[in-house]
Scaffold this active site. Sequence first.
Site, PDB file in Angstrom:
ATOM      1  CE  LYS A  96      46.161  36.352  44.492  1.00 17.50           C
ATOM      2  NZ  LYS A  96      45.714  37.415  45.391  1.00 17.50           N
ATOM      3  CD  GLN A 138      46.571  38.779  48.629  1.00 19.67           C
ATOM      4  OE1 GLN A 138      46.640  38.822  47.508  1.00 19.67           O
ATOM      5  NE2 GLN A 138      45.510  38.045  49.400  1.00 19.67           N
ATOM      6  CG  ASP A 187      42.218  42.277  43.089  1.00 20.12           C
ATOM      7  OD1 ASP A 187      41.823  41.179  43.080  1.00 20.12           O
ATOM      8  OD2 ASP A 187      43.137  42.799  43.964  1.00 20.12           O
TER       9      ASP A 187
HETATM   10  N1  GUN Z   1      42.404  39.047  49.809  1.00 20.51           N
HETATM   11  C1  GUN Z   1      41.510  38.105  49.730  1.00 20.51           C
HETATM   12  N2  GUN Z   1      41.069  37.994  48.362  1.00 20.51           N
HETATM   13  C2  GUN Z   1      41.611  38.893  47.623  1.00 20.51           C
HETATM   14  C3  GUN Z   1      41.441  39.099  46.442  1.00 20.51           C
HETATM   15  O1  GUN Z   1      40.641  38.641  45.600  1.00 20.51           O
HETATM   16  N3  GUN Z   1      42.300  40.128  45.954  1.00 20.51           N
HETATM   17  C4  GUN Z   1      43.234  40.853  46.929  1.00 20.51           C
HETATM   18  N4  GUN Z   1      43.946  41.814  46.285  1.00 20.51           N
HETATM   19  N5  GUN Z   1      43.297  40.621  47.997  1.00 20.51           N
HETATM   20  C5  GUN Z   1      42.440  39.553  48.429  1.00 20.51           C
END
Ligand code: GUN
Length: 297
Positions: free
Chosen positions: A54, A98, A121
Amino acid sequence: MTATVIDGKAFAATVRGKVAEHVTRLKEVHGITPGLAVVLVGEDPASQVYVRSKGKMTVEVGMNSFEHKLEANTSEQELLNLIEKLNNDPAVHGILVQLPLPDHLDSDLVINSIDPAKDVDGFHISNVGLLGTGQKSMVPCTPLGCLMMLRDHHGSLSGLNAVVVGRSNIVGKPMAQLLLGDSCTVTIAHSRTKDLPDVVRQADIVVAAVGRPQMIPGDWIKPGATVIDVGINRIEKPEGGNRLVGDVEYDSCAAVAGAITPVPGGVGPMTIACLLANTVTACCRANGLSEPEGLAA
Ligand code: GUN
């Protein structure tokens, strides 16, 4: 019939290209650089890989990336303090914590402490409510990516039968809301659904998001249907080593479907592209500027 393969990798590159164009315009015309803060607590190896990826892509499209790596034993209050600081930082337009968080941290409490306008998100309860009532919101990245691919492939989704297999808050439920918003007739099915094969056979669109490797075989698929495979599962190969597979049995489904997303190279790359798109959208909204076309729901 052999299905058209929906190339998520290429599509994601196009989305990132559009994001990069908007970032350039924001910088040159308005003097604003969108910023994304990613918070990682602990050392989960998969999460570390995602967070690194990311950060790299955020910088590649010209945005600022702020990475906050906290020890696994970080207290809830320390994490909440960091989020408050990011909520109040005008250089930060998007905040992502995350998941999964270590067990001693309350994920709902943490997610709901993020400023909803910076919740790229789309997991904050306000954004969930806004999406569910058809109002402007931040939309979860994976379902947004699936929607973009479906709109691109079909044009209009109006009136199509969509079956979402999986009921998670991250994918299944928001996916169903988005499809409903595009006037599909939506069924949310899951591992306890009665006569699941027959339910899936009704679908013009199948979104598989159950997290079970190759659970959906080709004979559950209506000929010509579009299959969007959200699953990313690692399985052992008979000859040793392992490989990634989705939630659908790719070969048998591709033989029947009209279109299908591969794993890897389908939905996966779209998720990060949509995270970047959401960050630009959040930045534009925060500054009262018009939003980029085609990058939001
Ligand atoms: N862990 C797995 N997928 C995601 C996601 O789309 N966002 C976040 N913040 N954590 C994750």
